[in-house]
Design a protein around this motif. Structure first.
Motif: not given
Length: 168
Positions: A86-109
């Motif tokens: 299993e992998v759990v990817a943890v985006a850092m606190s300074y990363d904007g939540i919308q950027q993380v959501i967009n990246y995750s969707k655009n790259n189909a994580l």
């Protein structure tokens, strides 16, 4: 008599201390008792993943090394997810939540992605500050490796083959 006793006790105490030190150094620390909350709002207690090999990857959308390793992480996850990985990817606190959501969707994580909005996860994993930083956790919930920088996927796959009994 005290001189003879001292000659015997001092080496015994030294041997005992060395044995304790050796034992302590070979013991792997337990992973923190933490709950990850995915971008979809699902809570994943790390303890619920016992029995699996787990890679906790701290990353950020503005981290070149993180972005470079994502395709390899996706490929490794897809190859081993049905074998107990299993992998759990943890985006850092300074990363904007919308950027993380967009990246995750655009790259189909394909693995769970969590945003560490409070910085609590990074703190519980020995105060992670550098990305990418990954922790490999064995089936018993012990941290067996901490890796700072891009993952070496050849070494990771070799470790997974050994730990999961999937070596060919």
């Amino acid at each position: 008599m005290p001189q003879k006793l001292r000659k015997i006790l001092i080496p015994l105490v030294i041997i005992g201390l060395l044995a304790f030190l050796g034992f302590s150094l070979t013991q792997k620390p337990q992973a923190p008792a933490i709950n990850f909350v995915t971008l979809e709002g699902k809570t994943i207690p790390l303890s619920s993943l016992h029995g699996k090999m787990v890679l906790v990857n701290f990353w950020a959308t503005d981290c070149p090394g993180c972005i470079a390793e994502m395709p390899g992480l996706i490929q490794t996850y897809n190859a081993y997810k049905d074998k107990g990985f299993e992998v759990v990817a943890v985006a850092m606190s300074y990363d904007g939540i919308q950027q993380v959501i967009n990246y995750s969707k655009n790259n189909a994580l394909p693995f769970p992605v969590s945003h560490d909005s409070s910085g609590n996860a990074a703190q519980q994993f020995n105060d992670v500050r550098v990305t990418p930083t990954s922790f490999i956790i064995d089936k018993q919930g012990r941290i067996i490796q901490k890796l700072i920088g891009e993952l070496d996927f050849g070494s990771l796959r070799k470790l997974l083959d050994q730990q999961l009994g999937t070596a060919s």
